[in-house]
Design an enzyme around this catalytic site. Structure first.
Site, PDB file in Angstrom:
ATOM      1  N   GLU A 162       0.832  -1.207   0.000  1.00 48.04           N
ATOM      2  CA  GLU A 162       0.000   0.000   0.000  1.00 48.04           C
ATOM      3  C   GLU A 162       0.866   1.256   0.000  1.00 48.04           C
ATOM      4  O   GLU A 162       0.821   2.062   0.936  1.00 48.04           O
ATOM      5  CB  GLU A 162      -0.945   0.003   1.197  1.00 48.04           C
ATOM      6  CG  GLU A 162      -2.031  -1.050   1.090  1.00 48.04           C
ATOM      7  CD  GLU A 162      -3.146  -0.873   2.125  1.00 48.04           C
ATOM      8  OE1 GLU A 162      -2.906  -0.212   3.143  1.00 48.04           O
ATOM      9  OE2 GLU A 162      -4.243  -1.395   1.896  1.00 48.04           O
ATOM     10  N   GLU A 319      -6.496  -7.370  -0.697  1.00 46.37           N
ATOM     11  CA  GLU A 319      -6.980  -7.353   0.684  1.00 46.37           C
ATOM     12  C   GLU A 319      -8.423  -6.884   0.729  1.00 46.37           C
ATOM     13  O   GLU A 319      -8.796  -5.940   0.037  1.00 46.37           O
ATOM     14  CB  GLU A 319      -6.208  -6.329   1.535  1.00 46.37           C
ATOM     15  CG  GLU A 319      -4.773  -6.611   1.801  1.00 46.37           C
ATOM     16  CD  GLU A 319      -4.161  -5.492   2.655  1.00 46.37           C
ATOM     17  OE1 GLU A 319      -4.904  -4.785   3.366  1.00 46.37           O
ATOM     18  OE2 GLU A 319      -2.945  -5.317   2.580  1.00 46.37           O
ATOM     19  N   GLU A 367      -3.212  -4.740  15.370  1.00 43.05           N
ATOM     20  CA  GLU A 367      -4.330  -5.249  14.568  1.00 43.05           C
ATOM     21  C   GLU A 367      -4.957  -6.508  15.163  1.00 43.05           C
ATOM     22  O   GLU A 367      -5.613  -7.273  14.448  1.00 43.05           O
ATOM     23  CB  GLU A 367      -3.863  -5.464  13.125  1.00 43.05           C
ATOM     24  CG  GLU A 367      -3.455  -4.122  12.527  1.00 43.05           C
ATOM     25  CD  GLU A 367      -3.118  -4.158  11.051  1.00 43.05           C
ATOM     26  OE1 GLU A 367      -3.624  -3.291  10.314  1.00 43.05           O
ATOM     27  OE2 GLU A 367      -2.358  -5.039  10.647  1.00 43.05           O
ATOM     28  N   LYS A 368      -4.806  -6.697  16.467  1.00 39.21           N
ATOM     29  CA  LYS A 368      -5.335  -7.941  17.049  1.00 39.21           C
ATOM     30  C   LYS A 368      -6.860  -7.977  17.058  1.00 39.21           C
ATOM     31  O   LYS A 368      -7.444  -9.045  17.191  1.00 39.21           O
ATOM     32  CB  LYS A 368      -4.767  -8.194  18.444  1.00 39.21           C
ATOM     33  CG  LYS A 368      -5.057  -7.154  19.495  1.00 39.21           C
ATOM     34  CD  LYS A 368      -4.378  -7.555  20.809  1.00 39.21           C
ATOM     35  CE  LYS A 368      -4.435  -6.454  21.844  1.00 39.21           C
ATOM     36  NZ  LYS A 368      -3.656  -5.250  21.430  1.00 39.21           N
TER      37      LYS A 368
HETATM   38  C1  GLA Z   1      -4.095  -2.218   5.094  1.00 39.86           C
HETATM   39  C2  GLA Z   1      -2.747  -2.894   5.218  1.00 39.86           C
HETATM   40  C3  GLA Z   1      -2.796  -4.164   5.993  1.00 39.86           C
HETATM   41  C4  GLA Z   1      -3.715  -4.022   7.183  1.00 39.86           C
HETATM   42  C5  GLA Z   1      -5.088  -3.621   6.715  1.00 39.86           C
HETATM   43  C6  GLA Z   1      -6.095  -3.546   7.830  1.00 39.86           C
HETATM   44  O1  GLA Z   1      -4.833  -2.628   4.038  1.00 39.86           O
HETATM   45  O2  GLA Z   1      -2.157  -3.129   3.978  1.00 39.86           O
HETATM   46  O3  GLA Z   1      -1.474  -4.452   6.416  1.00 39.86           O
HETATM   47  O4  GLA Z   1      -3.199  -3.059   8.037  1.00 39.86           O
HETATM   48  O5  GLA Z   1      -4.971  -2.344   6.162  1.00 39.86           O
HETATM   49  O6  GLA Z   1      -7.365  -3.205   7.367  1.00 39.86           O
END
Ligand code: GLA
Ligand code: GLA
Length: 693
Positions: A162, A319, A367-368
Site C-alpha cells: 500500500e 486485501e 491489529e489484534k
Molecule cells: C491495510 C494494510 C494491511 C492491514 C489492513 C487492515 O490494508 O495493507 O497491512 O493493516 O490495512 O485493514
C-alpha cells in the site's frame, strides 16, 4: 507496460493449464511459533486457499541488524507452502523499516507540513524520496530476488505494501529537493513555473529554483498551484519508488510478474492510480467497506474503477476483510452472507483473485482486533466456515477466469486532478465532495438497473451512449475539445456545478463559467452561490438541491430548461438545462441533487440516449447486474442490493454459482436471499442497452 508490453498474470507453480481464482490472504507466520505453521497449511488446504502474500512486514526478521540476514525461516515457510500446493505472492518486505535503520539513519523519517518529524514505532515511517532509505530498501529487494529467483512457488512479487498508506505527504528537505527536480522536468524554466503558479499574486515570484519549497505550513494559505503540483509530485514520487523496486525484480527475476496493492476506495485520495497501472504486470487492489449509507455502492464503484484502471483486464483483490476491521471509530462485524457477497462483487468487476488481510488473526499488536480468515476463536467459528464456503464458491467460478468486464453503455468520468483541486482550501465552499458526487451518479444508475463504467478521464469515450462528468473541475483545453467532439459525434454528456472552471495550472477560465464548456452547454454563470451546511433549495420538479447553486443564464436557443429553482435566491432561474446538439446533447446540473434526486433526471437522459436496463422493470434497482465475457460466452453476475428476497425472471442460463440464492439450470427464474448472488453463463448477447422487460 513500460518494459514488457504483454500483460502478465500470476505465474502459477503448476502452469496456466488449470484456470483458478486466486484465494488466500496476507500470511504472517513470523508472528507465530513453528507448530502453528502446520496447522495453518492444514486449514488453508481445507478452505481451498491457493495463494498467500508473504513477508510484507518481515524486514526486521529477515535482516535483524545491518550486517546479518536470516532467510532460514522464510525458506522453510515457502517450502512448506509449496509442498502443500500453495503459491506465494512474495513481498519485498520494505514497507516497515526496522528499528536499527531508523536509529542509525533518522534522516529517513517523514516530516509533516508543520516540520515535525514522525517517530518510528508504528509502520511505514520512511520518506518516499529518501536516498538513504532507498539504498537500504533496494539492498533488501536485491537479496530477496537473488535468493528466491529460482523458487517455483513464487507466483508474483508484491512491491512494498500500500504505497502511500501512511507516508504519502512528506515535507522534508529530501522531498523539497525531489520536488524541485520534478518541477524542473515539468516547467523547464522558472518563468514557466512563475506563470503556472501565478506568483505575481502575494509577491511569490521565484528568482532561483532553490527558493522553492513544498507547501509547508505558512502564515496564510499556500499557493494553490503549488499545492496541486505537490500532490501530483507526491503521487509520482511513490510511483518512482515503485519503479525502482520493480526494475531490480525484472532484472534478476524476469519470469516473475510484479504487482503492488493499490487502495482504490473512497477514503484514498492522494494516489493517481490511473497513471500507475502501466507500471505493474497486473493491477492489485485493497478495499475496505466503511459502514454508512451507500457503502455497498461504494464497494461496487471502487471495484468498477479498479477494473477500468486495469484497462478491463483481470485484477487481483489483494486485501479486504472477512468481518470487522480495527481502524474505524466503531468496527462492525459483517452480517451473514455479506463477506461472500462482497467478494463476488469484486469478482463480478473483474477480480480473478480474492484475498484478505489476513490469514490468522494476530494475538498481539495493533491489529489484534482486526478480523482474519482464522479468527481468535479458531477453526470452529462462523467466520472460518464462511471462508471455506467462499473457497468452494470460487472453485466453481473457475470458468470466469481471464474474462473481462463487458463494456457498459454509460461512463462516469473519474479525475484525480479534479478531486484534488476542487476540494482545496480558499474555495467557494468546504462542503463540496468530489467522490461523493461521482458516487451519487453511480448509485442512481444502480437504482435504475443500468450498467455503468467508472473510467479515468483519459480513456476513449466514443463507445459510450451517455457520459457523466461530475465536478470535472480541472479542464485543460484538450479535454474540453474531447468532450465537445464526443457530443458533436452524437454522444450525450451530462456535467455538473464546478466543472470546467480551471485549466491544468488551476487558472480560472475567463468570460463566465464554465469557460470552455459554455458554448457546448449553452449557458453562462457569473457567480457561484454555495449553500450553508443544512440549507437546501427546492426545484420545480419537486427535487431539492444542496451544497451549491448558481444563477444559470441560458445563452442558446437550443438549450432547454429541464428544471428551475423554486425557492432561494435564484427562484425562477434554471437549475438543470439541456442543449440538443444534432442527435447528441449536453446537460448541465447546477446543484447537488443527491442519488435520489439524480434518478428522475437520469431516466430522462437515458431514454433520450436510447439506454435502458437489461433487467426487467420489477427487479431493476434491486439487483446489481455486472457482465463479464470471454468473447465466447457471457457471465451474468446478479447481486441482491436489498435486505429482502428478490426473484429475478427472464435470465435463463447455466448456473455457475449461487451463494445465498436458489437457481436451476435452464429455468429462467432465480431467487436471491439478502446478500445473495447468482452467476449464470449465457451465449454472447448484443443486448447492451436493450430491455428484456
Ligand atoms: C491495510 C494494510 C494491511 C492491514 C489492513 C487492515 O490494508 O495493507 O497491512 O493493516 O490495512 O485493514
Ligand atoms: C484582507 C487583505 C486583502 C485580502 C482580503 C480578502 O483585507 O488585506 O489582501 O486578502 O483580506 O478578504
Amino acid at each position: 507496460m513500460t518494459e514488457t508490453s504483454t500483460p502478465r498474470w500470476l505465474r502459477w507453480p503448476d502452469g496456466p493449464s488449470h484456470p483458478r481464482i486466486g484465494f488466500g490472504a496476507d500470511y504472517n507466520p513470523d508472528q507465530w511459533s513453528r507448530e502453528v505453521w502446520d496447522e495453518d497449511v492444514r486449514l488453508m488446504r481445507q478452505a481451498g486457499v491457493n495463494i498467500v502474500s508473504l513477508a510484507i512486514f518481515s524486514w526486521a526478521r529477515i535482516q535483524p541488524t545491518e550486517d546479518s540476514w536470516d532467510f532460514a525461516w522464510l525458506d522453510e515457510v515457502i517450502d512448506l507452502l509449496h509442498a502443500n500446493g500453495i503459491a506465494v505472492d512474495l513481498a519485498t518486505a520494505t514497507a516497515s523499516p526496522p528499528p536499527w535503520l531508523s536509529r542509525r539513519h533518522p534522516e529517513i523519517l517523514p516530516v509533516t507540513h508543520r516540520g515535525e518529524t514522525l517517530w518510528p514505532g508504528g509502520r511505514q515511517h520512511w520518506r518516499p524520496t529518501s536516498p538513504v532509505f532507498r539504498e537500504y530498501a533496494l539492498r533488501l529487494v536485491t537479496a530477496l530476488a537473488e535468493r528466491y529467483a529460482e523458487h517455483p512457488a513464487i507466483a508474483a512479487w508484491h512491491v512494498n505494501n500500500e504505497l502511500g498508506c501512511h507516508n504519502v505527504y512528506d515535507y522534508s528537505d529530501d522531498a523539497a529537493r525531489a520536488f524541485r527536480g520534478w518541477l524542473r522536468d515539468r516547467y523547464r524554466s522558472l518563468d514557466a513555473l512563475n506563470h503556472a503558479w501565478g506568483t505575481a499574486f502575494w509577491s511569490q515570484r521565484y528568482s532561483d529554483w532553490e527558493e522553492i519549497l513544498p507547501p509547508r505550513q505558512g502564515a496564510a494559505q499556500s499557493n494553490p498551484t503549488q499545492q496541486l503540483d505537490f500532490t501530483r509530485f507526491s503521487s509520482d514520487a511513490l510511483k518512482d519508488y515503485l519503479r525502482a523496486e520493480r526494475e531490480i525484480l525484472r532484472r534478476i527475476t524476469p519470469g516473475i510478474p510484479v504487482t503492488t496493492n493499490f487502495m482504490v476506495m473512497s477514503g484514498t485520495k492522494p494516489m493517481d492510480y490511473a497513471s500507475w497501472a502501466d507500471e505493474v504486470d497486473f493491477v492489485s487492489n485493497d478495499h475496505y467497506i466503511v459502514p454508512r449509507e451507500q457503502s455497498f455502492d461504494e464497494l461496487s464503484f471502487s471495484a468498477n474503477l479498479t477494473s477500468n484502471i486495469a484497462g478491463g483486464r483481470p485484477w487481483f483483490l489483494m486485501e479486504h476483510s472477512t468481518s470487522a476491521v480495527n481502524w474505524q471509530p466503531v468496527n462492525l462485524p459483517k452480517k451473514p452472507g455479506q463477506m461472500i457477497r462482497d467478494s463476488l462483487t469484486h469478482v463480478a468487476h473483474g477480480a480473478d483473485a480474492v484475498c484478505f488481510f489476513q490469514w490468522r488473526q494476530s494475538a498481539a499488536g495493533a491489529e489484534k482486533y482486526h478480523s482474519a480468515m482464522v479468527p481468535h476463536a479458531g477453526e470452529d467459528s462462523a467466520v472460518y466456515r464462511s471462508v471455506t464456503e467462499l473457497g468452494r464458491t470460487l472453485e466453481a467460478l473457475a470458468p470466469v477466469v481471464g474474462s473481462e468486464r463487458k463494456a457498459s453503455p454509460v461512463a462516469i468520468l473519474f479525475d484525480w486532478d479534479s478531486w484534488w483541486a476542487s476540494e482545496q482550501d480558499s474555495h467557494p465552499t468546504e462542503q463540496l465532495r468530489y467522490h461523493q458526487e461521482a458516487l451519487d451518479w453511480y448509485s442512481a444508475l444502480l437504482a435504475l438497473g443500468v450498467r455503468a463504467d467508472v473510467v479515468p478521464t483519459g480513456r476513449d469515450l466514443s463507445g459510450y451512449d451517455l457520459v457523466v462528468a461530475p465536478i470535472l473541475h480541472v479542464m485543460p483545453e484538450s479535454l474540453a475539445q474531447r468532450l465537445i467532439r464526443y457530443v458533436d459525434g452524437g454522444g450525450h454528456l451530462v456535467t455538473t456545478y464546478f466543472s470546467g472552471i480551471v485549466d491544468e495550472n488551476d487558472h480560472a477560465w475567463l468570460g463566465g463559467y464554465p469557460g470552455p464548456l459554455r458554448d457546448l452547454l449553452g449557458v453562462r454563470i457569473e457567480e457561484f452561490a454555495p449553500l450553508l451546511p443544512d440549507e437546501t433549495v427546492a426545484l420545480g420538479t419537486g427535487a431539492s438541491g444542496s451544497t451549491w447553486t448558481e444563477r444559470v443564464e441560458v445563452r442558446d436557443p437550443a438549450t432547454k430548461v429541464l428544471a428551475s429553482y423554486a425557492s432561494g435566491d435564484h427562484a425562477g432561474w434554471p437549475a438543470l438545462t439541456r442543449r440538443a446538439v444534432g442527435p447528441g446533447s449536453a446537460t448541465y446540473v447546477s446543484t447537488r441533487l443527491g442519488a435520489a434526486g439524480i434518478r428522475p433526471l437520469l431516466s430522462e437522459l437515458l431514454a433520450s440516449a436510447g439506454v435502458s436496463s437489461e433487467l426487467t422493470r420489477d427487479v431493476a434497482g434491486r439487483v446489481e447486474l455486472v457482465i463479464r465475457t470471454d468473447g465466447a460466452e457471457e457471465f451474468w453476475f446478479l447481486i441482491n442490493r436489498t435486505t429482502e428476497t428478490v426473484r429475478v425472471t427472464g435470465v435463463a442460463g447455466g448456473v455457475v454459482a449461487s451463494p445465498n440464492a436458489a437457481a436451476d439450470d435452464g429455468s429462467d427464474t432465480v431467487t436471491l436471499e439478502p446478500h445473495g448472488v447468482v452467476v449464470i453463463r449465457r451465449p454472447v448477447s448484443d443486448t447492451r442497452g436493450e430491455s428484456t422487460g
